[in-house]
Design an enzyme around this catalytic site. Structure first.
Site, PDB file in Angstrom:
ATOM      1  N   THR A  51       0.876  -1.174   0.000  1.00 36.03           N
ATOM      2  CA  THR A  51       0.000   0.000   0.000  1.00 36.03           C
ATOM      3  C   THR A  51       0.910   1.220   0.000  1.00 36.03           C
ATOM      4  O   THR A  51       2.132   1.067   0.029  1.00 36.03           O
ATOM      5  CB  THR A  51      -0.898   0.059   1.252  1.00 36.03           C
ATOM      6  OG1 THR A  51      -0.081   0.441   2.357  1.00 36.03           O
ATOM      7  CG2 THR A  51      -1.532  -1.278   1.535  1.00 36.03           C
ATOM      8  N   CYS A  52       0.328   2.423   0.028  1.00 35.93           N
ATOM      9  CA  CYS A  52       1.220   3.576  -0.033  1.00 35.93           C
ATOM     10  C   CYS A  52       2.017   3.763   1.262  1.00 35.93           C
ATOM     11  O   CYS A  52       3.033   4.439   1.261  1.00 35.93           O
ATOM     12  CB  CYS A  52       0.467   4.847  -0.419  1.00 35.93           C
ATOM     13  SG  CYS A  52      -1.070   5.059   0.428  1.00 35.93           S
ATOM     14  N   SER A 111      -1.454   1.988  11.467  1.00 33.53           N
ATOM     15  CA  SER A 111      -1.650   2.894  10.341  1.00 33.53           C
ATOM     16  C   SER A 111      -1.141   4.290  10.653  1.00 33.53           C
ATOM     17  O   SER A 111      -0.969   4.644  11.821  1.00 33.53           O
ATOM     18  CB  SER A 111      -3.146   2.996  10.008  1.00 33.53           C
ATOM     19  OG  SER A 111      -3.660   1.737   9.708  1.00 33.53           O
ATOM     20  N   GLU A 116      -8.002   4.172  10.755  1.00 30.36           N
ATOM     21  CA  GLU A 116      -8.587   4.402   9.423  1.00 30.36           C
ATOM     22  C   GLU A 116      -9.031   3.052   8.838  1.00 30.36           C
ATOM     23  O   GLU A 116      -8.380   2.032   9.067  1.00 30.36           O
ATOM     24  CB  GLU A 116      -7.597   5.143   8.512  1.00 30.36           C
ATOM     25  CG  GLU A 116      -6.265   4.455   8.311  1.00 30.36           C
ATOM     26  CD  GLU A 116      -6.248   3.575   7.096  1.00 30.36           C
ATOM     27  OE1 GLU A 116      -7.218   3.642   6.327  1.00 30.36           O
ATOM     28  OE2 GLU A 116      -5.280   2.823   6.936  1.00 30.36           O
ATOM     29  N   GLN A 118      -9.468   1.829   5.659  1.00 27.22           N
ATOM     30  CA  GLN A 118      -9.092   1.260   4.358  1.00 27.22           C
ATOM     31  C   GLN A 118      -8.187   0.048   4.459  1.00 27.22           C
ATOM     32  O   GLN A 118      -8.265  -0.858   3.643  1.00 27.22           O
ATOM     33  CB  GLN A 118      -8.394   2.304   3.475  1.00 27.22           C
ATOM     34  CG  GLN A 118      -9.334   3.306   2.855  1.00 27.22           C
ATOM     35  CD  GLN A 118      -9.453   4.534   3.712  1.00 27.22           C
ATOM     36  OE1 GLN A 118      -9.126   4.490   4.902  1.00 27.22           O
ATOM     37  NE2 GLN A 118      -9.923   5.625   3.167  1.00 27.22           N
ATOM     38  N   GLU A 194      -7.500  23.650  -1.742  1.00 26.10           N
ATOM     39  CA  GLU A 194      -7.456  22.193  -1.695  1.00 26.10           C
ATOM     40  C   GLU A 194      -8.405  21.646  -0.633  1.00 26.10           C
ATOM     41  O   GLU A 194      -9.199  20.749  -0.876  1.00 26.10           O
ATOM     42  CB  GLU A 194      -6.030  21.763  -1.402  1.00 26.10           C
ATOM     43  CG  GLU A 194      -5.761  20.334  -1.796  1.00 26.10           C
ATOM     44  CD  GLU A 194      -4.394  19.894  -1.305  1.00 26.10           C
ATOM     45  OE1 GLU A 194      -4.218  18.688  -1.131  1.00 26.10           O
ATOM     46  OE2 GLU A 194      -3.534  20.780  -1.072  1.00 26.10           O
TER      47      GLU A 194
END
Lengths: 433, 272
Positions: A51-52, A111, A116, A118, A194
Site C-alpha cells: 500500500t502507499c 496505520s 482508518e 481502508q 485544496e
C-alpha cells in the site's frame, strides 16, 4: 514449533521515509511478486501486501536463514540501498511478534492515521490475490482469517474508528450531526482551495444534492462548478443565494469578511429557520465570528475544526490501548492453535474426543441394560474399546507417516478439520449444516 | 395481587433504567439489546398489573393519584415502544426510562387505597376521557425528552466542546423530528381528551365548560402546544425553539395533572 516459522519482513511509514518506500513500490499486478516469492526455496506459504504506507511480505518457512535472505533480496532487489540502509529502514518479525504485527496492521493500529478503515480492505484484497495464486497454505489461511476477525472485534469493541481524523472528514461528521441525512442538501463553495474542494468532495460522496461555486474570477468558478456538476455564481451574489443552501464552505484569500451577522440574520426568517452550517477555512477569516450566536446557525472556523481533529486523535490513542489488549489476547489464542498443529497434540486430541464419545455412549447403553452381569458389561466395554481403536488406527497411521513439512501441515489441517478439533476462525458456530 | 404486580413493575422499571444508563455510559451494543428486551418485558408486566388492578377495584383504575400516575408511566413506556417500531433514536431510552421510573416511584409513594367510585365518576366516559388525557401526557413526555436531548446536543455543537453527549446522541435533525412527531401525537390526543371531557361535563354537570382550574390549565397547556405546532408550520419555529416550547409545555401539562389537584380547589379535585 510452527510459531517460529511465521515471519514478516517489510517497510512502513514508521520505519522508512517515503523516498525509500517508493523505491519498493510494486506497481499494479501482484501476481509477479507472489510468483517470485513462491519460487524461493523453503518459502512454504507467503502473502504480499503493498500500500502507499507499507510494503511487506508474510511467509512461513522451516529453513529460516537462507529463505529470509532470499525474501529480503526479493523485496529490496529493485531499490538502490546498502545492506546497512536496508537494516535501518526495514523490520523483521518472527513467531509471536509476526502474528502480533499482522493483527496490529489489520486492526489499523499500525496505520498512519490510527483507526482508518481502508487498511482492512487492502489486506483482504492482498489475501484474495495470494489465494488466487495458491501461495497461502493452512497456516496463513487461518492466520489471515483470524486477522480479519481481530480487526472486526477491535472495531466493534472499541471506538477506534469513532471521531473524524482529518479536517474535511470532521466537517462531514459535523454536518451529519446537524442535518442527519445529507441527501438533498445544498452546498455553497466560496473561493477555492485544496481543503475546501476536498470537503466538498466528501460531502458530495454523502449524497449532497447540488453545489454552488462562487469565486472572484467567474472563470475559475465555472471550472470548479463543472468538476462538481454544480452552478457557478459571482461573489456579489453570495449573500442573496444563502437562503437556497444548507452548508457554506468559505476559503477565499479576502482580507474583509464575506458574510456578516447582520446580513444573515434577516435571511434566517426567509429560510424558514432551516439550519445553516458555515465552515470557514480561510485565514484571515471570511465569516463573521458573531454568526455563531444566531439561532440555527453553526459556525466552525479552521481552529475549531483542527481542535475537533486533535481531540478525536487523542481519543483514538486512548482506544488503541484497549485494542492492543484484544490483539494480545488473540495472539495467545493463535499460538495455542499453532502448538496444537503438531502430530502429538493432534493425536492426543483425537483420542480424548473419541474416548469421551465412547464413555458417553457406553454409559447410555449400560443404563438401559440393567440385567447384564459384570462379565457381560466388561465384554460390551471391550467391544466399544476395540471398535474405537480399530477405527482410529488408519487415521493415526496416516498422521504419523513421514512426509515433507508442507504436506504434513496440510494433513494436520485436514485431520483437525475432519475431527472438528478447532473453532472456526470466527470463533463461533463451528458446525454449518 | 395487583400490589405485588405493582412492586414487580417498579422493580422492572428500575432495572431497565439501569440497563439503559449502562448502555449510555458504555455504548455496548449487547447492553442495548438487553435494555430493549427488558423494557418490553417491563411494559408487559405493567400492563398485567393495570389489568389486575382493574379486576380488583371493579372500575377503571384511573381515579386516584396512584392509579393515574402509574397509567401515565405506562403510556410513556408504550408510547416509546410504539416509536421503536418506526425508527430508532440512539440513547432515547436513557432519557425516557428514568422519567417513567420516577413516575412509578411517585405512584408507589401515593396511597394505594381503593376508593369507592364517586357517583359523578360512574360513567363510561371515565375510561375514555382519563386514559386519553394520560396517554397525551405520555407522548408529551417523549417530546420533553427529545427537547432536552436537543438542547444538550446543540450546546455541545455550538460551544464546540464535545463531551458526554455529542457522540452518544443522534443528529439535531433526528431529535427535532422526534420532538415534532411526539408533539403531534400528544397534541392530537390532548385535543381528544379535552373534547371527550367537555362532552362528559355536559352530561354530568350540565354544561360543556366550567372554567374549573383543571379545565383552565388544560386549555393553557393546549394553547402552548397549539402555538408550537402552528408556528412550526408557518414561520419555522423548529429545532431550538421547538425544544424549549416542548419543555415549557410539559411543565404546564404536569401542573395541570398535579398542581391543580393539590394547589387549587375545583370540581375536578376528587381525583387525588
Amino acid at each position: 514449533m510452527w510459531a517460529d516459522s511465521i515471519m514478516a519482513i517489510g517497510v512502513n511509514h514508521k520505519t522508512a521515509p517515503v523516498a525509500v518506500r517508493e523505491q519498493l513500490a510494486f506497481s499494479g499486478d501482484c501476481q509477479t511478486p507472489l510468483r517470485q516469492l513462491q519460487a524461493i526455496p523453503g518459502c512454504d506459504e507467503c502473502y504480499f501486501l503493498s500500500t502507499c504506507n507499507r510494503v511487506e511480505v508474510l511467509f512461513v518457512s522451516r529453513e529460516q536463514g537462507n529463505t529470509v535472505k532470499a525474501v529480503r533480496d526479493f523485496l529490496f532487489g529493485g531499490a538502490d540501498l546498502s545492506e546497512e540502509e536496508i537494516d535501518r529502514y526495514s523490520y523483521f518479525h518472527q513467531g509471536q511478534a509476526a502474528i502480533a504485527h499482522l493483527f496490529l496492521v489489520a486492526a489499523s493500529l499500525d496505520s498512519m492515521i490510527v483507526g482508518e478503515p481502508q487498511i482492512l480492505g487492502q489486506l483482504k484484497q492482498a489475501y484474495r490475490d495470494a489465494a488466487a495464486e495458491n501461495s497461502t497454505g493452512p497456516i496463513l489461511n487461518r492466520l489471515l482469517h483470524k486477522a480479519f476477525s481481530v480487526a472486526k472485534r477491535v472495531r466493534t469493541e472499541t471506538n477506534i474508528g469513532g471521531g473524524a481524523a482529518s479536517i474535511s472528514f470532521a466537517a462531514v461528521q459535523l454536518a451529519r450531526k446537524i442535518f442527519g441525512e445529507l441527501a438533498g442538501k445544498r452546498v455553497m463553495l466560496i473561493g477555492a482551495g485544496e481543503m475546501a474542494e476536498l470537503a466538498a468532495e466528501h460531502l458530495i460522496a454523502q449524497g449532497i444534492d447540488h453545489v454552488l461555486v462562487a469565486n472572484r474570477t467567474l472563470e475559475r468558478a465555472a471550472t470548479l462548478a463543472r468538476t462538481f456538476k454544480g452552478t457557478a455564481i459571482s461573489l456579489p451574489e453570495v449573500v442573496s443565494r444563502i437562503p437556497e443552501v444548507d452548508i457554506v464552505i468559505s476559503s477565499t484569500g479576502a482580507t474583509e469578511l464575506i458574510l456578516r451577522r447582520d446580513e444573515i440574520k434577516p435571511l434566517m426568517r426567509q429560510r424558514n429557520n432551516r439550519p445553516l452550517f458555515l465552515i470557514d477555512i480561510a485565514v484571515p477569516r471570511d465569516l463573521d465570528p458573531k454568526l455563531n450566536s444566531l439561532d440555527n446557525v453553526y459556525l466552525y472556523d479552521i481552529d475549531d475544526l483542527t481542535n475537533v481533529v486533535e481531540v478525536n486523535k487523542s481519543e483514538r490513542a486512548k482506544e488503541a490501548a484497549g485494542a492492543e489488549r484484544i490483539v494480545d489476547e488473540e495472539v495467545l489464542k493463535f499460538r495455542q492453535w499453532l502448538e496444537n498443529m503438531e502430530v502429538g497434540p493432534t493425536i492426543a486430541a483425537i483420542r480424548r474426543q473419541s474416548d469421551a464419545t465412547k464413555e458417553q455412549e457406553l454409559a447410555k447403553t449400560l443404563a438401559n441394560l440393567k440385567d447384564l452381569s459384570e462379565k457381560d458389561k466388561k465384554a460390551v466395554q471391550g467391544l466399544a474399546n476395540s471398535i474405537v481403536n480399530k477405527m482410529l488406527h488408519n487415521p493415526m497411521l496416516f498422521l504419523k507417516t513421514d512426509c515433507k513439512p508442507d504436506e504434513k501441515r496440510q494433513k494436520l489441517a485436514m485431520i483437525r478439520k475432519m475431527f472438528d478439533l478447532d473453532d472456526t476462525p470466527e470463533g463461533k458456530s463451528p458446525k454449518k449444516s | 395481587m395487583s400490589d405485588l404486580l405493582f412492586q414487580g413493575s417498579l422493580l422492572a422499571y428500575v432495572l431497565t433504567t439501569a440497563a439503559y444508563l449502562v448502555y449510555f455510559a458504555r455504548r455496548n451494543k449487547k447492553m442495548r439489546r438487553v435494555a430493549r428486551t427488558m423494557l418490553l418485558v417491563t411494559g408487559v408486566i405493567h400492563t398485567i398489573c393495570i389489568v389486575a388492578r382493574y379486576l380488583e377495584v371493579g372500575h377503571t383504575p384511573l381515579t386516584s393519584n396512584h392509579e393515574a400516575v402509574s397509567f401515565f408511566a405506562w403510556s410513556i413506556t408504550w408510547g416509546f415502544l410504539s416509536f421503536r417500531w418506526r425508527y430508532q433514536v440512539k440513547n432515547f431510552g436513557a432519557f425516557v426510562t428514568p422519567i417513567a421510573t420516577i413516575l412509578m416511584l411517585i405512584a408507589a409513594l401515593s396511597s394505594h387505597e381503593i376508593h369507592e367510585l364517586p357517583p359523578a365518576l360512574q360513567s363510561n366516559w371515565l375510561p375514555i376521557h382519563a386514559s386519553i388525557a394520560l396517554m397525551a401526557n405520555g407522548f408529551l413526555s417523549l417530546a420533553f425528552c427529545a427537547g432536552v436531548m436537543y438542547l444538550l446536543q446543540e450546546r455541545e455543537i455550538k460551544d464546540k466542546q464535545f463531551g458526554l453527549f455529542y457522540s452518544r446522541l443522534p443528529s439535531l435533525e433526528a431529535l427535532d423530528n422526534l420532538n415534532h412527531h411526539s408533539v403531534a401525537i400528544g397534541f392530537s390526543l390532548m385535543t381528544l381528551g379535552i373534547f371527550t371531557g367537555s362532552v362528559w361535563a355536559k352530561q354530568a354537570w350540565g354544561s360543556y365548560w366550567h372554567w374549573d382550574p383543571k379545565e383552565t390549565w388544560a386549555l393553557i397547556t393546549w394553547l402552548i402546544y397549539a402555538a408550537l405546532l402552528h408556528q412550526r408550520l408557518t414561520v419555522g419555529w423548529r429545532r431550538r425553539r421547538a425544544a424549549i416550547m416542548a419543555i415549557i409545555g410539559f411543565a404546564a401539562a404536569l401542573f395541570t395533572l398535579w398542581g391543580v389537584s393539590y394547589l387549587l380547589e375545583g370540581i375536578h379535585s376528587y381525583v387525588g
